[in-house]
Design a protein around this motif. Structure first.
Motif: not given
Length: 940
Positions: A152-160
């Motif tokens: 996953l891209d870092d941004a999506s991983a952080d949100v999830l």
């Protein structure tokens, strides 16, 4: 079941996931009880371990619960695109954006690329996603499923990660997977997690069988070994390994071909290595010995440096003994597959030149380095094939001979080698489809289709696949009488062996005579074992003492014999002359080893012989167990010629146990199968089962009728076959019981003329027992005593019990009540131990006729043998063990052993209780005064 969605669930979800019941239970718990497990779960595992399959099962489960599912998966090519993963997951919920607050709606539209503006803060986007998911779950509970989070891209991983820690107690669940070889998980936090492990061997076997039920056993075993419990490898590898392309275990390539999915999974790191490191890894992969020294001797001193690099890259592991192990067999496969063909041939040539290479490895390396036909290499492989067979590796023998044929420049040599491989495959491996294909190839290459090697393989195929006795006999005798090529001694030996099997299955003079004629013709080229076989199988009654001595010597060598074919051959000869007890351990070894190597014919032959051995030993449960396993294998692999004997073995054990219906059940089918094929020995086995079953139920007229079908003209010394001898005692007993005394005496005289007592102690016991049956008075008693002394007490228990019972019946008629009870009681003890119900019932009835109640007869071990009674009486009088031994010419140790058996029978624990116990026994049995307890002359 979720309290929000009561009602039936329907079919169980995920039941097709072998070995994953605990993981599925945890997924159910997350979906059904978010308050307890926090509503989220992350599965960790290696590539191909089955994480995605579990997510599929979770989605099915969620839908079965009436829940909505959202799915996304990380992708390497999108890993640098901010919010790409989140976009994939939330696109289905875009229509709900308008129901969010303005700030949340704007943040999501900008982050996911549906609107313009400055990038919102990460916390705003995270709370917007959480709000959107809760909104979507308002009408219908929801499960968000994210696969391959490591990409996953870092941004999506952080949100999830933010969302996953906040769904506890809501109607939202989150399930995700992460490769353990990827980047550390960003959303791990305090959410639930589970590391998935590889399947064990039994689970791997089950998965393979469920997906590929018709996969050859040797291919299945190799895949289980290579996959090391990786479900993706287990599912993908069979598609590249069709059984018809790889007929034996050793025909499989050294390195298994991989599917495109497996290639992508294992080659990425290898492709980035320097050429020198990849060359070293290629040598290690092709060598297979796991020894770094092999590579060093080829590569030189730089090998150690390259090995260090490979180890740092987590491709190999080097232990303290310099053994090199690839971290996964499929990594080894990837190393080989990435190499060009010429690189592989060059590596094989280098390994063949290694000083440490043994002859077999050298031959195979040279074969793999060959670009075209090469007679020298073909000859080396032919020799390796013979060595493999002798060391007990039949699949390697077939593979080496087949490859030898491939490398043969001369079509005639190629044809002969293919025929040799076909013979090995038929006689040892049991792969009849391979035999047929090899024979077809051999005939196509060589117009000389009458070669002996081809004839032997063809006859084996006909015999084992459909039991075409006549055709197999004709093909083989024609080739043996007028071979079109000069056969080798090995080819002659193989042909004579197969011919003996054919003749014994037919059982008629029309085949025995040509077989014996051809044995005489080739006698100088045959080993002693095959000559002994010809004596024994054609007429065991006439076997010479010299032949038996030779056989005993052969049996003695089997403790260290590795060739399963040799053990099987000796076993069949031993079976005809009561020597299978000496082969039990070698046969068990063949069964276990051949089952592991995939040699189906060897396994089934060993099981057939173990059936016969365990029957004579009285281990009838073993007989049934061996027969059932053999039937499963024979029927699965099309070995119809083995099926009848296995049915017979099971039926014979059932007859001995008194299970009349089970004994009769397969017999009509055996008759219907055998007669059209002229397998006339099979009906004789049917009649033997019916003879024994009839005797067991006391129907001696039927027993006599069935036994005489095996020996219509009685027992004939010149033409006695094994089955005639096996029912000889039955025939005498049935004749006596039906008032045919003259015929019974004729049968006994024939047994004596045949001299079968020389064959074994069993025959010595049965012949003397038969003499007792047709005699009277003290003469009969003398014969019975001689019978019991002829064989060790631990051998032939069933036959011994029958002789003891007949002896007891005779003594009862002679009014020797005490002695009669002793013999009958001994028989009853044996029959009870064997669970031979009909014979035990007869023994109890006989005891009843002597005045013992059925209650007493049920406790048969209360009665003592004559010697135990004598020793107990002397011990009760006060004599020491030494004094008793001197009086009876026994050692003090033997006396002590007898007393050890006597005490529990009489219910005492010391000598002091013997006198009262013996007195009570005398009263209970109504024995004559003084028969048990008597005093010494000196009054003690």
């Amino acid at each position: 079941m979720s309290a929000e969605h009561p009602g039936a669930e329907g079919p169980e979800v995920g039941t097709g996931l072998t070995g994953r019941s605990s993981e599925l239970d945890l997924i159910r718990a997350v979906i059904d009880d978010t308050a307890r497990l926090g509503g989220s779960l992350t599965l960790f595992g290696d590539p191909g371990v089955g994480k995605s399959a579990l997510l599929d099962a979770a989605a099915d489960l969620a839908r079965a619960r009436g829940m909505r599912t959202l799915r996304a998966a990380g992708a390497q090519f999108e890993a640098n695109i901010a919010f790409a993963g989140l976009n994939q997951l939330l696109v289905p919920l875009v229509p709900l954006f308008a129901e969010l607050g303005p700030d949340h709606e704007s943040a999501l539209r900008v982050a996911l690329g549906f609107g313009d503006g400055a990038t919102p803060s990460r916390i705003l986007i995270s709370t917007a996603v959480l709000s959107l998911l809760l909104l979507a779950a308002r009408e219908q509970p929801l499960v968000a499923i994210i696969d391959d989070v490591q990409w996953l891209d870092d941004a999506s991983a952080d949100v999830l990660s933010f969302v996953a820690r906040r769904v506890a107690g809501t109607r939202v669940r989150m399930l995700s997977t992460v490769r353990t070889t990827g980047e550390p998980l960003r959303i791990r936090g305090d959410v639930n997690s589970l590391t998935m492990h590889s399947l064990d061997d039994s689970e791997s076997e089950a998965l393979l069988f469920s997906r590929y039920p018709h996969l050859a056993e040797h291919v299945r075993r190799r895949i289980v070994s290579e996959a090391q419990g990786n479900p993706l490898a287990l599912v993908e590898l069979p598609a590249t390994l069709a059984s018809d392309r790889y007929p034996t275990a050793d025909a499989l390539p050294t390195v298994l071909p991989r599917s495109e999915r497996l290639t992508r999974m294992f080659t990425a790191r290898i492709a980035t290595l320097a050429p020198e490191t990849r060359d070293l890894l290629l040598l290690l992969a092709l060598d297979g010995s796991g020894q770094a020294m092999s590579a060093e001797s080829v590569v030189g001193p730089d090998a150690a440096n390259q090995l260090d690099i490979a180890e740092r890259e987590h491709i190999v592991v080097v232990d303290s003994r310099h053994s090199v192990v690839f971290r996964h067999p499929l990594v080894r496969s990837a190393v080989v597959e990435l190499a060009r063909p010429e690189q592989r041939r060059r590596a094989h040539r280098a390994l063949a030149g290694c000083r440490r290479a043994d002859p077999g490895r050298r031959a195979w390396h040279l074969a793999d380095a060959s670009f075209g036909p090469d007679e020298e290499v073909a000859t080396l492989l032919q020799h390796e094939s013979i060595r493999a067979l002798k060391r007990g590796d039949p699949s390697a023998a077939v593979a080496a001979m087949t490859r030898s044929a491939d490398l043969s420049p001369d079509p005639e040599h190629r044809s002969q080698r293919l025929a040799g491989a076909a013979y090995f495959a038929a006689e040892v491996m049991g792969d009849l489809q391979t035999v047929s294909q090899l024979l077809t190839d051999a005939r196509r290459l060589d117009a000389n289709v009458g070669s002996l090697a081809t004839a032997s393989a063809a006859a084996s195929l006909m015999l084992y696949s459909d039991a075409d006795v006549v055709s197999a006999f004709r093909v083989l005798t024609t080739a043996l009488r007028a071979p079109e090529a000069e056969p080798t001694a090995d080819e002659i030996n193989s042909a004579i062996w197969v011919l003996s099997v054919i003749a014994s299955l037919n059982g008629r003079k029309e085949m025995w005579d040509p077989y014996l004629e051809l044995v005489d013709r080739y006698r100088d080229l045959l080993p002693e074992g095959l000559i002994v076989r010809s004596e024994v199988v054609s007429n065991p009654a006439l076997v010479s003492p010299e032949a038996l001595h030779t056989l005993d010597q052969e049996i003695a060598t089997l403790a260290t014999e590795l060739d399963p074919g040799q053990i099987i051959r000796v076993g069949y000869v031993a079976n005809d002359v009561d020597r299978l007890a000496d082969l039990r351990e070698p046969l068990l070894r063949v069964w276990q080893d051949a089952a592991r190597t995939g040699a189906v014919a060897s396994v089934t032959n060993a099981l057939m012989l173990l059936c016969a051995e365990s029957y004579l030993a009285g281990r009838w449960d073993d007989t049934k167990r061996f027969a059932e396993e053999g039937l499963e294998r024979a029927e699965s692999y099309g070995y119809v010629n083995f099926v009848w004997f296995l049915h017979y073995s099971r039926a014979l054990a059932a007859a001995a146990l008194g299970q009349q219906d089970e004994a009769e059940e397969p017999l009509e089918g055996m008759l219907a199968w055998s007669i059209p094929r002229q397998a006339f020995i099979v009906p004789q086995h049917v009649y033997r089962v019916r003879t024994l079953a009839a005797i067991g139920r006391g129907d001696f007229e039927t027993a006599y009728t069935q036994a005489t079908k095996i020996s219509p003209r009685g027992l004939e010394p010149g033409t006695a076959r094994q089955l005639q001898l096996f029912v000889a005692y039955d025939l005498v007993e049935a004749a006596v019981r039906t008032g045919r005394s003259d015929q019974a005496r004729d049968y006994v005289e024939a047994m004596l003329r045949m001299g079968i007592t020389k064959i074994s102690s069993r025959w010595a016991m049965l012949v003397a027992g038969a003499q007792g049956l047709v005699s009277e008075g003290e003469v009969a008693s003398a014969h019975f005593e001689r019978a019991l002394a002829a064989a060790p007490e631990n051998l032939w228990p069933f036959e011994r019990g029958r002789v003891l019972l007949a002896y007891g019946e005779h003594l009862r008629r002679e009014r020797a009540t005490v002695e009669s009870r002793t013999r009958i009681n001994a028989a009853l003890t044996i029959f009870d131990r064997l669970q031979a119900a009909p014979w035990a019932e007869r023994a109890r009835n006989e005891l009843g006729a002597t005045g013992v109640s059925r209650r007493q007869a049920g406790s048969a071990d209360v009665l003592l043998t004559p010697q135990e009674l004598q020793i107990a009486t002397l011990a009760a009088s006060g004599l020491t063990n030494k004094a008793i031994g001197e009086r009876l010419h026994l050692s003090a140790r033997t006396v002590s052993g007898h007393l050890y058996n006597v005490f529990p029978k009489l219910g005492v624990t010391a000598r002091a209780g013997l006198r009262d116990a013996l007195t009570a026994l005398t009263a209970q049995e109504d024995l004559p005064p003084g028969a048990v307890v008597r005093r010494d002359p000196d009054g003690r």
